[in-house]
Design an enzyme around this catalytic site. Structure first.
Site, mmCIF file in Angstrom:
data_model
loop_
_atom_site.group_PDB
_atom_site.id
_atom_site.type_symbol
_atom_site.label_atom_id
_atom_site.label_comp_id
_atom_site.label_asym_id
_atom_site.label_seq_id
_atom_site.Cartn_x
_atom_site.Cartn_y
_atom_site.Cartn_z
ATOM 1 N N GLU A 1 0.799 -1.234 0.000
ATOM 2 C CA GLU A 1 0.000 0.000 0.000
ATOM 3 C C GLU A 1 0.830 1.282 0.000
ATOM 4 O O GLU A 1 0.975 1.956 1.011
ATOM 5 C CB GLU A 1 -0.977 -0.034 1.179
ATOM 6 C CG GLU A 1 -1.999 -1.144 0.950
ATOM 7 C CD GLU A 1 -2.994 -1.312 2.085
ATOM 8 O OE1 GLU A 1 -4.183 -1.429 1.794
ATOM 9 O OE2 GLU A 1 -2.584 -1.352 3.246
HETATM 10 C C1 ACM Z 1 -2.111 -5.577 3.947
HETATM 11 O O1 ACM Z 1 -3.176 -6.099 4.263
HETATM 12 N N1 ACM Z 1 -2.046 -4.274 3.741
HETATM 13 C C2 ACM Z 1 -0.897 -6.361 3.794
#
Ligand code: ACM
Length: 712
Positions: free
Chosen positions: A350
């Site tokens: 992310e």
């Molecule tokens: C995640 O769930 N951001 C690895």
């Protein structure tokens, strides 16, 4: 393997008959003609072993004469003996002297680490009979896994911290076992919610019981930095002062001594700790602690919010990139030195605001630091977009949408990253979020957690195959070749570790101990995922698992684990509907006469179970399957009205009469759950939500969980 088990049992019986007949004198052959012992119920082992065979004859009963005999002086093997003695002592009240012996001794639990190399590091055999129990492995680790099986062969009460009555008998069995995958992990998000050391150790013990061998600690995220780095004291002074929903804390981190204590405890359970230092996103706590990591060289205020994807190290210019690399070097060196295990997890998830070049440069800096410290790199599957060191492990957390896109013109980013990583030879740990993210709600009534990857009921956490977790929905076209799968990990995030998690918390929100959250979300799903990682796919099926799982409920109760008695599992001890007093529950709340009202017309609500009279309902049979339900406190009956009201009409209490509005048809739905239908309206007793004070109405059958009641 169940089929094989059946067959081998049959063969064993046949062989016994053939061998005994010619050898036995007449009197004994008369005895042999006595009716055979009734078939024993199969042991409720989780994970299901590769093969098990019930043997004839008597079991072995632990007594005050039982010793634990270790056939080795290897301290690790002797340590397993000591561990077993300590594990069994509180409930049995027995002390189990641990002795080392040169060969098998009778009337003992024998731990033999001199088994053949073919057993592998974690494989073992276990044989029990009237003369004792023998666990054999090739080294201490296999003994430890076998000892977990032995615990499960004893009565559930053996898990109690206080003295129980026994008897402590192990049925006669022969088990041969080894794991499907070498990596079987459980992740704790200690960043968003801080787990004190004792709670981490408790979780380690729970995971070890199901043969989990890796603890992944998500040590850093926006909401907190949890590991002390001597050279950068602000990381814990500032970066550890927040959690999701909490500010101003002190001590919400692991000192080097704390961390070593966790690592040592894990090691004593043959569990490797994988530390995660996430980046370049999920880094607000570092940005709040170290000004130079920000493009404006100004520290951010610490973050205690609930959003994700909100941060990034400054990767825009050379000076800041160099600052980030220097920071990484210091942190990774310190964490690597504290961590004896082979891995360091570098996150990498992310990072919407990083360009591919910035991301690749970060990964290059972080991974080269890790490899310089002789660590194998782990990372979330996003790491696959960059060049990664040979032998790296990527952790897949995609979902249904990704699988559906495989081979289409619209493959998701996840699929591309995974494909790229697989082509680089990475190995994979599978944590598909729609099966293995244990922070997902079980269903709409789960008080904690999220549901962005859908609900994950126990059955869904169980029914999947790592080999097809990156394949098309029909199971073909797997992106990750089977040989590149290292294993499975249950990931327990802590984004929403509070009751009422459908909404953001308010000052009135209840935050349980992190371990209460862990218990509820992990049990029963962690054991389900443990079996996914251990047991051959062909030997797994839900109908067997749910029966075995149900037998673990009493073990968890004995151990003080606040598990979720999930629908779909026939938990024992739940009474059938009979006339008499019951509590009536759904979604973890009980049907409640608010405040013990004695007024006619008071509307019933849902409330946390309290076993009080205002939650006690006396069922009186009126006809086959039809009952009135009278509240113990008020003496009045649950009343749906005359049936002319619309769906949504409240259920109230009124003085008991013969009216149809007070008659309820109770129908078993299986799994100890019932629908409760008004004879007057034909509508189902329905909780509007699973919160305290929620209204209780009548609704058409939606199949929803808040129409499925347990009657206890
Ligand atoms: C995640 O769930 N951001 C690895």
């Amino acid at each position: 393997m169940r089929w094989l088990n059946r067959r081998s049992r049959h063969l064993a019986a046949l062989a016994a008959a053939v061998l005994t007949l010619p050898l036995l004198p007449a009197a004994a052959s008369q005895a042999a003609a006595a009716p055979p012992e009734p078939a024993r119920a199969p042991s409720a082992l989780i994970p299901q072993p590769v093969s098990q065979e019930a043997l004839k004859g008597k079991g072995f009963t632990l007594t005050d004469r039982t010793r634990i005999a270790v056939l080795s002086k290897d301290p690790a093997a002797v340590g397993v003996g000591t561990y077993l003695a300590r594990q069994l002592a509180p409930a049995t009240g027995l002390s189990f002297p641990v002795v080392t012996a040169p060969r098998t001794v009778k009337h003992a639990v024998v731990l033999d680490p001199n088994g053949p190399e073919s057993l592998g590091a974690e494989g073992y055999t276990l044989t029990s009979g009237k003369n004792g129990v023998v666990v054999r492995a090739h080294g201490a680790e296999g003994l430890f896994r076998g000892v977990q099986t032995l615990r499960q062969l004893l009565p559930a009460e053996v898990e109690s911290p206080t003295r129980q009555t026994g008897p402590w008998t192990v049925a006669p069995v022969r088990i041969s076992d080894a794991p499907r995958y070498p990596y079987r992990g459980a992740m704790l998000d200690v960043a968003r919610r801080f787990y004190p050391v004792d709670q981490v150790k408790r979780f380690i013990d729970q995971a070890a019981a199901y043969k989990i061998n890796t603890l992944h600690l998500h040590l850093t995220d926006d909401q907190g930095w949890r590991i002390a780095i001597d050279e950068i004291p602000n990381l814990t002074k500032v970066g550890a002062s927040t959690q999701s929903g909490f500010t101003g804390g002190q001590g919400w981190f692991y000192s080097a001594a704390d961390y070593k204590e966790i690592v040592a405890h894990a090691k004593s359970r043959f569990i490797t700790v994988v530390p995660e230092i996430d980046g370049p996103g999920h880094t607000w706590s570092a940005l709040a602690s170290v000004p130079e990591l920000n493009c404006d060289d100004r520290a951010r205020p610490p973050y205690s919010g609930f959003d994700v994807g909100v941060s990034l190290y400054c990767l825009k210019d050379e000076r800041h990139t160099a600052e980030t690399s220097r920071f990484l070097s210091t942190v990774i060196k310190a964490v690597a030195e504290l961590s004896p295990g082979p891995y360091i997890h570098l996150g990498g998830d992310e990072t919407p605001d990083a360009t591919p070049e910035q991301y690749a440069a970060y990964v290059e800096a972080a991974t080269s630091e890790a490899t310089a410290r002789n660590k194998t790199v782990m990372g979330w599957h996003q790491l696959g977009q960059a060049t990664i060191p040979a032998g790296s492990i990527m952790q897949y957390w995609g979902e249904e949408e990704d699988r559906q896109s495989i081979g289409t013109a619209k493959e998701t980013e996840t699929v591309r990253f995974v494909r790229n990583g697989a082509a680089q030879g990475a190995r994979f740990v599978m944590s598909p979020s729609d099966h293995a993210y244990t922070d997902m709600k079980y269903d709409v009534s789960t008080p904690y957690g999220l549901s962005w990857s859908g609900y994950v009921p126990v059955r869904k956490s169980y029914e999947w195959d790592p080999e097809t977790s990156t394949a098309k929905p029909d199971g073909t076209g797997s992106i990750v070749p089977a040989g590149q799968i290292a294993g499975v990990e249950a990931a327990l995030w802590a984004d929403r570790a509070y009751e009422g998690s459908h909404a953001l918390p308010t000052p009135a929100t209840r935050w349980p101990e992190p371990s209460a959250y862990t218990d509820y979300m992990s049990f029963p799903r962690l054991p389900a995922l443990a079996e996914v990682g251990w047991t051959p796919q062909a030997d797994r099926d839900w109908s067997s698992f749910r029966q075995r799982l149900a037998q673990h409920g009493p073990r968890w109760t004995a151990a003080g684990i606040g598990y979720h008695p999930a629908p779909g599992v026939p938990w024992p001890g739940k009474v059938k509907v009979v006339e008499g007093a019951h509590t009536v529950e759904t979604g973890g709340k009980a049907l409640d006469n608010p405040g013990g009202s004695t007024s006619a017309g008071t509307a019933m609500v849902m409330w946390a179970p309290n076993r009080g009279g205002n939650q006690t309902w006396t069922f009186t049979r009126r006809s086959e399957g039809v009952y009135t339900m009278a509240n113990k406190t008020s003496g009045m009956c649950a009343d749906a009205g005359d049936g002319s009201g619309p769906a949504g009409t409240a259920v109230v209490q009124r003085p008991c009469t013969d009216a149809a509005g007070q008659q309820w048809r109770v129908t078993a739905l299986g799994d100890e759950e019932y629908s409760i239908v008004s004879v007057a309206s034909g509508l189902l007793l329905t909780a509007v939500s699973a919160t305290d004070g929620a209204r209780v109405t009548q609704q058409a059958d939606t199949g929803g969980p808040l129409q499925r009641w347990s009657i206890e």
